[in-house]
Design a protein around this motif. Sequence first.
Motif, mmCIF file in Angstrom:
data_model
loop_
_atom_site.group_PDB
_atom_site.id
_atom_site.type_symbol
_atom_site.label_atom_id
_atom_site.label_comp_id
_atom_site.label_asym_id
_atom_site.label_seq_id
_atom_site.Cartn_x
_atom_site.Cartn_y
_atom_site.Cartn_z
ATOM 1 N N ASP A 46 -15.257 138.742 25.755
ATOM 2 C CA ASP A 46 -13.881 138.854 24.795
ATOM 3 C C ASP A 46 -14.184 137.521 23.670
ATOM 4 O OD1 ASP A 46 -11.305 139.031 23.623
ATOM 5 O OD2 ASP A 46 -10.237 138.298 25.261
ATOM 6 N N LEU A 47 -14.095 137.529 22.482
ATOM 7 C CA LEU A 47 -14.199 136.636 21.402
ATOM 8 C C LEU A 47 -12.886 135.803 21.084
ATOM 9 C CD1 LEU A 47 -16.430 135.344 19.615
ATOM 10 C CD2 LEU A 47 -15.551 136.979 17.833
ATOM 11 N N PHE B 34 -25.803 133.877 23.529
ATOM 12 C CA PHE B 34 -25.972 133.257 22.291
ATOM 13 C C PHE B 34 -25.244 134.043 21.133
ATOM 14 C CE2 PHE B 34 -28.528 133.583 18.073
ATOM 15 C CZ PHE B 34 -28.666 132.344 17.930
ATOM 16 N N LEU B 35 -24.318 133.461 20.268
ATOM 17 C CA LEU B 35 -23.633 134.288 19.246
ATOM 18 C C LEU B 35 -24.201 133.980 17.946
ATOM 19 C CD1 LEU B 35 -20.873 135.615 19.072
ATOM 20 C CD2 LEU B 35 -19.836 133.478 18.481
ATOM 21 N N GLU B 36 -24.315 135.283 17.221
ATOM 22 C CA GLU B 36 -24.668 135.188 16.050
ATOM 23 C C GLU B 36 -24.015 135.963 15.172
ATOM 24 O OE1 GLU B 36 -28.691 137.125 16.179
ATOM 25 O OE2 GLU B 36 -28.103 138.369 18.011
ATOM 26 N N ALA B 37 -24.094 135.619 13.692
ATOM 27 C CA ALA B 37 -23.513 136.445 12.559
ATOM 28 C C ALA B 37 -24.071 136.210 11.213
ATOM 29 C CB ALA B 37 -22.184 135.980 12.284
ATOM 30 N N LEU C 226 -20.031 139.998 14.363
ATOM 31 C CA LEU C 226 -20.692 139.140 15.131
ATOM 32 C C LEU C 226 -21.148 139.853 16.345
ATOM 33 C CD1 LEU C 226 -17.474 137.538 14.493
ATOM 34 C CD2 LEU C 226 -19.113 135.868 15.251
ATOM 35 N N THR C 227 -22.259 139.075 17.007
ATOM 36 C CA THR C 227 -23.101 139.907 17.990
ATOM 37 C C THR C 227 -23.364 138.621 19.105
ATOM 38 O OG1 THR C 227 -24.300 141.429 16.709
ATOM 39 C CG2 THR C 227 -24.976 141.069 18.894
ATOM 40 N N HIS C 228 -22.824 138.974 20.289
ATOM 41 C CA HIS C 228 -23.176 137.992 21.485
ATOM 42 C C HIS C 228 -24.242 138.791 22.418
ATOM 43 C CE1 HIS C 228 -22.102 136.091 25.311
ATOM 44 N NE2 HIS C 228 -22.232 135.000 24.428
ATOM 45 N N THR C 229 -25.110 137.924 22.550
ATOM 46 C CA THR C 229 -26.286 138.365 23.268
ATOM 47 C C THR C 229 -26.294 137.613 24.610
ATOM 48 O OG1 THR C 229 -27.575 139.163 21.426
ATOM 49 C CG2 THR C 229 -28.715 139.061 23.556
ATOM 50 N N VAL C 230 -26.395 138.398 25.799
ATOM 51 C CA VAL C 230 -26.562 137.659 26.861
ATOM 52 C C VAL C 230 -27.613 137.987 27.563
ATOM 53 C CG1 VAL C 230 -25.724 137.546 29.482
ATOM 54 C CG2 VAL C 230 -24.041 137.806 27.326
ATOM 55 N N PHE D 17 -18.599 142.178 17.800
ATOM 56 C CA PHE D 17 -17.232 141.900 17.601
ATOM 57 C C PHE D 17 -16.790 142.186 16.050
ATOM 58 C CE2 PHE D 17 -18.482 139.357 21.463
ATOM 59 C CZ PHE D 17 -17.543 139.929 22.248
ATOM 60 N N SER D 18 -15.581 142.364 15.669
ATOM 61 C CA SER D 18 -15.442 142.402 14.411
ATOM 62 C C SER D 18 -14.091 141.592 14.263
ATOM 63 C CB SER D 18 -15.278 143.935 13.940
ATOM 64 O OG SER D 18 -14.790 144.024 12.624
ATOM 65 N N VAL D 19 -14.218 140.682 13.518
ATOM 66 C CA VAL D 19 -13.049 139.819 13.202
ATOM 67 C C VAL D 19 -12.097 140.209 12.044
ATOM 68 C CG1 VAL D 19 -11.906 137.478 13.127
ATOM 69 C CG2 VAL D 19 -14.140 137.790 14.512
#
Length: 180
Positions: free
Chosen positions: A98-99, A60-63, A75-79, A137-139
């Motif tokens: 990897d994003l 799940f990707l959230e921001a 952003l945070t990706h939770t597995v 992640f930081s874009v």
Amino acid sequence: MKRFIGCLSLLLVGCSATSTDVTAQNSKEAAAEVKPVMQAKTIMLGAGVSTMAETLLVGFLEAKEYTDPSKAMSLTHTVTNSQSRSVNLRFNSGMTADLWLYDPKGQKVWSSSQDMMYTQALRDVTLAPAQTIKSRFSVPAAIMEKVSGPGYRFEVKFAGKAEGSSLPLINAGSTPLIVK
């Protein structure tokens, strides 16, 4: 008569100098006004689209809403292990996920790993039922500035491999970006 012509020439020289100074000053003011302005916009994550029904892990990707064009988007990706048993994972490097950012044409614009270096050591991780792994992640702001309308999307590439299961590892999909 000579005196009249001398006064007239002084007057004309004075006027032309004043006119030049005013023009130069107006040019400087106009140049100062032509500064690149970052366009104010809000970027949010849309509903993620998954391509698999049953998987070992659920990602799940959230921001939060992205509104400050001078800062990076976080952003945070939770597995999460959605199984009733533990799942053994192997990672071939220090990278967990990897994003990737894609443009409306499906071309990769950026990836979080493009400027990163990871350790080349094998890692084995056992994920208990309902246990999670989070990747942050930081874009960069310069990359987010390129997101200008509909069709942009994020995809997370999970780097782990499952051992001893016939089910797909994680729900593969993409998350569209909503630009307001």
